[in-house]
Design an enzyme around this catalytic site. Structure first.
Site, PDB file in Angstrom:
ATOM      1  N   ALA A  82       3.066  -3.386  -1.852  1.00 29.21           N
ATOM      2  CA  ALA A  82       3.998  -2.837  -0.990  1.00 29.21           C
ATOM      3  C   ALA A  82       5.072  -1.891  -1.914  1.00 29.21           C
ATOM      4  O   ALA A  82       6.241  -2.001  -2.144  1.00 29.21           O
ATOM      5  CB  ALA A  82       5.357  -3.756  -0.714  1.00 29.21           C
ATOM      6  N   HIS A  83       4.155  -0.945  -2.391  1.00 33.76           N
ATOM      7  CA  HIS A  83       4.705   0.301  -3.084  1.00 33.76           C
ATOM      8  C   HIS A  83       3.565   1.366  -3.169  1.00 33.76           C
ATOM      9  O   HIS A  83       2.576   1.336  -2.682  1.00 33.76           O
ATOM     10  CB  HIS A  83       4.989  -0.121  -4.524  1.00 33.76           C
ATOM     11  CG  HIS A  83       3.761  -0.341  -5.370  1.00 33.76           C
ATOM     12  ND1 HIS A  83       3.401  -1.672  -5.280  1.00 33.76           N
ATOM     13  CD2 HIS A  83       2.909   0.147  -6.038  1.00 33.76           C
ATOM     14  CE1 HIS A  83       2.404  -1.916  -6.342  1.00 33.76           C
ATOM     15  NE2 HIS A  83       2.025  -0.692  -6.895  1.00 33.76           N
ATOM     16  N   ALA A  84       4.102   2.687  -3.573  1.00 33.66           N
ATOM     17  CA  ALA A  84       3.211   3.616  -4.003  1.00 33.66           C
ATOM     18  C   ALA A  84       3.446   4.051  -5.296  1.00 33.66           C
ATOM     19  O   ALA A  84       4.436   3.865  -5.991  1.00 33.66           O
ATOM     20  CB  ALA A  84       3.589   4.823  -3.082  1.00 33.66           C
TER      21      ALA A  84
ATOM     22  N   ARG B  83       0.450   1.012  -0.396  1.00 28.87           N
ATOM     23  CA  ARG B  83      -0.154   0.199  -0.353  1.00 28.87           C
ATOM     24  C   ARG B  83       0.473  -1.239  -0.310  1.00 28.87           C
ATOM     25  O   ARG B  83       1.234  -1.566  -0.805  1.00 28.87           O
ATOM     26  CB  ARG B  83      -1.416   0.010  -1.482  1.00 28.87           C
ATOM     27  CG  ARG B  83      -1.045  -0.579  -2.874  1.00 28.87           C
ATOM     28  CD  ARG B  83      -0.068  -0.084  -3.683  1.00 28.87           C
ATOM     29  NE  ARG B  83      -0.218   1.549  -3.790  1.00 28.87           N
ATOM     30  CZ  ARG B  83      -0.878   2.293  -4.701  1.00 28.87           C
ATOM     31  NH1 ARG B  83      -1.460   1.639  -5.410  1.00 28.87           N
ATOM     32  NH2 ARG B  83      -0.877   3.289  -4.506  1.00 28.87           N
TER      33      ARG B  83
END
Length: 130
Positions: A44-46, A91
């Site tokens: 839960a980040h990029a 993602r």
């Protein structure tokens, strides 16, 4: 998806990952996720600069990749396949099977400034790249 080399032997199989050959960057960091409780999500980040190769070393899980416009979900369940995640892609990892191990090969060491952890901030970042 990246197909890693797979070598068979009576004693078991081996897959090899070499810098700038099997993975299109030099690996600077390797880590793995395990004992992820059922129903939990990871990721839960990029990243702004980091590239990663994500491999299901054992078991299975899904990886959802999002470029700000299109989302695609991949099932990783073979230790000789990995998904390449380039900078600027959100993602999320879900649906971990019992006993699964997620191995991540990264192009850079840990840098908290490289992370985008808020989805709305990610969308703004993507707009700024156009």
């Amino acid at each position: 998806m990246i197909e890693l080399s797979k070598h068979h032997a009576p004693q078991g199989n081996i897959s090899v990952v070499e810098n700038n050959k099997d993975v299109p960057f030099e690996v600077k960091r390797c880590y793995y996720l395990y004992d992820v409780p059922g129903g939990e999500s990871r990721g839960a980040h990029a990243h702004k600069e980091l590239s990663q190769l994500i491999v299901a070393a054992s078991g299975s899980f899904t990886v959802t990749l999002d470029d700000g416009e299109v989302k695609r979900t991949f099932l990783l369940n073979r230790p000789y396949q990995g998904i390449l995640v380039v900078p600027g892609i959100w993602r999320t990892l879900d649906d971990f099977s019992s006993g699964s191990v997620c191995m991540v090969l990264a192009s850079h060491g840990y840098d908290k400034e490289d992370y985008i952890r808020d989805y709305d901030e990610f969308l703004e970042y993507k707009k700024g790249q156009l």
